[in-house]
Design a protein around this motif. Structure first.
Motif, PDB file in Angstrom:
ATOM      1  N   THR A 143      42.732 -38.438 105.070  1.00  0.00           N
ATOM      2  CA  THR A 143      42.482 -37.312 104.152  1.00  0.00           C
ATOM      3  C   THR A 143      42.105 -36.074 104.962  1.00  0.00           C
ATOM      4  N   ASP A 157      32.272 -35.763 100.881  1.00  0.00           N
ATOM      5  CA  ASP A 157      32.214 -35.762  99.421  1.00  0.00           C
ATOM      6  C   ASP A 157      33.385 -34.944  98.903  1.00  0.00           C
ATOM      7  N   SER A 158      34.050 -35.442  97.874  1.00  0.00           N
ATOM      8  CA  SER A 158      35.195 -34.732  97.306  1.00  0.00           C
ATOM      9  C   SER A 158      34.792 -33.327  96.859  1.00  0.00           C
ATOM     10  N   HIS A 189      36.178 -31.769  94.611  1.00  0.00           N
ATOM     11  CA  HIS A 189      36.481 -31.689  93.176  1.00  0.00           C
ATOM     12  C   HIS A 189      35.392 -32.337  92.319  1.00  0.00           C
ATOM     13  N   ILE A 199      34.680 -39.808  99.849  1.00  0.00           N
ATOM     14  CA  ILE A 199      36.060 -40.091 100.262  1.00  0.00           C
ATOM     15  C   ILE A 199      36.051 -40.483 101.732  1.00  0.00           C
TER      16      ILE A 199
END
Ligand SMILES: CCCCCCCCCCCCCCCC(=O)SCCNC(=O)CCNC(=O)[C@H](O)C(C)(C)COP(=O)(O)OP(=O)(O)OC[C@H]1O[C@@H](n2cnc3c(N)ncnc32)[C@H](O)[C@@H]1OP(=O)(O)O
Length: 132
Positions: A68, A99-100, A102, A107
């Motif tokens: 990612t 941390d995402s 969104h 993650i």
């Protein structure tokens, strides 16, 4: 090593936490893989030093996978799991999580196996003394 997508929570102990800064980006604006790798090396070295009771050197890095992209401002957390201690070597799985942006969910960004070797002040390998 765990399958990179199948582990929902970090494995191992928190060893290092930092923030991804604009100076750490590539031309596309994402954080450099090399910067992440150096954070993982530092995290692994902190853990390996504890296990080895002194100086260590990185001898090998295996099984890296970048899954990612990391954005500027992300809180980057490295977890270390010691999976093997040899005569002089320490094998550690290092995972990186953010941390995402969104929904704040954690993650997994990348993981890899780092092998460190306990060395003395003349850079010779030394035997790791076992606790207990
Ligand atoms: C509050 C907190 C405070 C403290 C907070 C401090 C933080 C602290 C930060 C420091 C800052 C960061 C530090 C990062 C660490 C560097 O970045 S170190 C710099 C990069 N690394 C180097 O320069 C190392 C260069 N290599 C060497 O000098 C030599 O290869 C070494 C490491 C002395 C080993 O020599 P060697 O002849 O390969 O030794 P050898 O006996 O054959 O093998 C030794 C062991 O390694 C294993 N091994 C060797 N090669 C491999 C391989 N390719 N794959 C797997 N295993 C291998 C062997 O199986 C053996 O295992 P054991 O059976 O003894 O368990």
């Amino acid at each position: 090593m765990n399958d990179i997508d199948s582990t929902p929570t970090p494995q191992g102990e928190l060893a290092l936490q930092t923030i991804a800064m604009p100076k750490d980006t590539n031309a596309s604006g994402d954080i450099f893989g090399g910067w992440l790798l150096s954070q993982m090396d530092l995290a692994g070295a902190i853990t390996a030093r504890e296990v080895a009771g002194g100086r260590v050197a990185t001898v090998a890095i295996e099984g890296m996978a970048f899954i990612t992209p990391v954005h500027v401002g992300a809180v980057v957390t490295c977890y270390c799991d010691v999976i093997e201690i040899g005569r002089s070597s320490i094998r550690i799985v290092v995972e990186v999580w953010i941390d995402s942006p969104h929904d704040g969910e954690p993650i997994k960004v990348t993981e890899g196996e780092f092998i460190f070797v306990a060395i003395d002040d003349k850079r010779r390998t030394r035997t790791i003394s076992r606790k207990g």
